[in-house]
Design a protein around this motif. Sequence first.
Motif, PDB file in Angstrom:
ATOM      1  N   VAL A  37     -19.769   7.416  -5.149  1.00 35.90           N
ATOM      2  CA  VAL A  37     -19.613   6.946  -3.388  1.00 35.90           C
ATOM      3  C   VAL A  37     -18.659   7.290  -2.465  1.00 35.90           C
ATOM      4  CG1 VAL A  37     -19.688   4.670  -2.522  1.00 35.90           C
ATOM      5  CG2 VAL A  37     -20.122   5.515  -4.446  1.00 35.90           C
ATOM      6  N   VAL A  38     -19.070   8.012  -1.338  1.00 38.66           N
ATOM      7  CA  VAL A  38     -18.612   8.765  -0.359  1.00 38.66           C
ATOM      8  C   VAL A  38     -17.329   7.222   0.211  1.00 38.66           C
ATOM      9  CG1 VAL A  38     -17.941  10.303   0.786  1.00 38.66           C
ATOM     10  CG2 VAL A  38     -19.671  10.681  -0.193  1.00 38.66           C
ATOM     11  N   VAL A  39     -15.775   7.066   0.344  1.00 39.69           N
ATOM     12  CA  VAL A  39     -15.391   5.913   0.968  1.00 39.69           C
ATOM     13  C   VAL A  39     -14.339   6.627   2.345  1.00 39.69           C
ATOM     14  CG1 VAL A  39     -13.584   4.320   0.886  1.00 39.69           C
ATOM     15  CG2 VAL A  39     -15.717   4.548  -0.962  1.00 39.69           C
ATOM     16  N   GLU A  40     -14.509   6.875   3.469  1.00 38.15           N
ATOM     17  CA  GLU A  40     -14.219   7.047   4.474  1.00 38.15           C
ATOM     18  C   GLU A  40     -13.086   6.574   5.707  1.00 38.15           C
ATOM     19  OE1 GLU A  40     -16.830   9.985   6.866  1.00 38.15           O
ATOM     20  OE2 GLU A  40     -17.984   8.782   5.650  1.00 38.15           O
ATOM     21  N   LEU A  41     -11.847   6.159   5.362  1.00 43.18           N
ATOM     22  CA  LEU A  41     -11.081   5.945   6.013  1.00 43.18           C
ATOM     23  C   LEU A  41     -10.833   6.001   7.224  1.00 43.18           C
ATOM     24  CD1 LEU A  41      -9.003   3.122   6.731  1.00 43.18           C
ATOM     25  CD2 LEU A  41      -7.410   4.674   5.226  1.00 43.18           C
ATOM     26  N   PHE A  42     -11.077   5.326   7.980  1.00 36.84           N
ATOM     27  CA  PHE A  42     -10.578   5.960   9.917  1.00 36.84           C
ATOM     28  C   PHE A  42      -9.280   4.882   9.843  1.00 36.84           C
ATOM     29  CE2 PHE A  42     -15.296   7.171  10.035  1.00 36.84           C
ATOM     30  CZ  PHE A  42     -15.029   8.168  10.047  1.00 36.84           C
ATOM     31  N   GLN A  43      -7.952   5.785   9.974  1.00 35.78           N
ATOM     32  CA  GLN A  43      -7.014   4.971  10.442  1.00 35.78           C
ATOM     33  C   GLN A  43      -5.644   5.650  11.082  1.00 35.78           C
ATOM     34  OE1 GLN A  43      -3.907   6.216   8.569  1.00 35.78           O
ATOM     35  NE2 GLN A  43      -4.870   8.002   8.227  1.00 35.78           N
TER      36      GLN A  43
END
Length: 247
Positions: A37-43
């Motif tokens: 599962v790809v979990v992308e955080l934009f921060q």
Amino acid sequence: MMRAIAYAGVMLSLALAAKVYASDVPTPGQTLTSKLVVVELFQSQGCSSCPPAEENLNALADDRAVLALSFGVTYWDGLGWKDTFATDAYTARQWRYAHYRHRDTVWTPQVYVNGHTDLVGTNRAQLNEVIHQAQSNGPTIAWPSVDRVHIKAASGRTEASDVWLVRYDPRTLHVPIGAGENSGRTLDQCNVVRELIRLGKWKGDDEAFTLPASSLPGLETAVLVQVQEGGDILSASVQDARGSNKP
């Protein structure tokens, strides 16, 4: 104002949340099916609301069923602290997600799970639930050599997709912040994305792509197959053999 937009976005994302598509994880030279599962955080390092979401992403970095990626965005850079890892390409990726969903704003922190479901990511239980609901559906990815990736043909109808090369730093980086909202803090950041390169298109047939050399030493390499212009991530694979994980 930005936080108000963020919370409005959260409510919208919760209302739209649905089944997420996950992916396959082969080891180098093999085909190993798994639910990566790809979990992308934009921060941004300049956003005081982001560290709790970053902590949740860091906690997922060693999960063999998850590819956790931290993208630094640039639109906080003029507000006291310039993010040391942010690039316009990562900001553009977040905007592609927004445009695909007919939204006119982006915010931080924002997490996308397999490019399908988005949320703020500060609530660990909520994030875990979205990850838990992820389902496998996409082409198999194999690594015939260290500089080559092979996307296998799929049966049935497929959506035209982009093939993305992602290189990220697997270390936990301790980043001192000298100004802005997080001034005086040292932020721990893991799986920071340092390269994002579009390799080409996948239309459902066998396709092979040559990987460019890495610009930095010590980075890990992943490939994503994603519906064009910010749609669902159909499959993902990490080149290194993290992979004793089972389907």
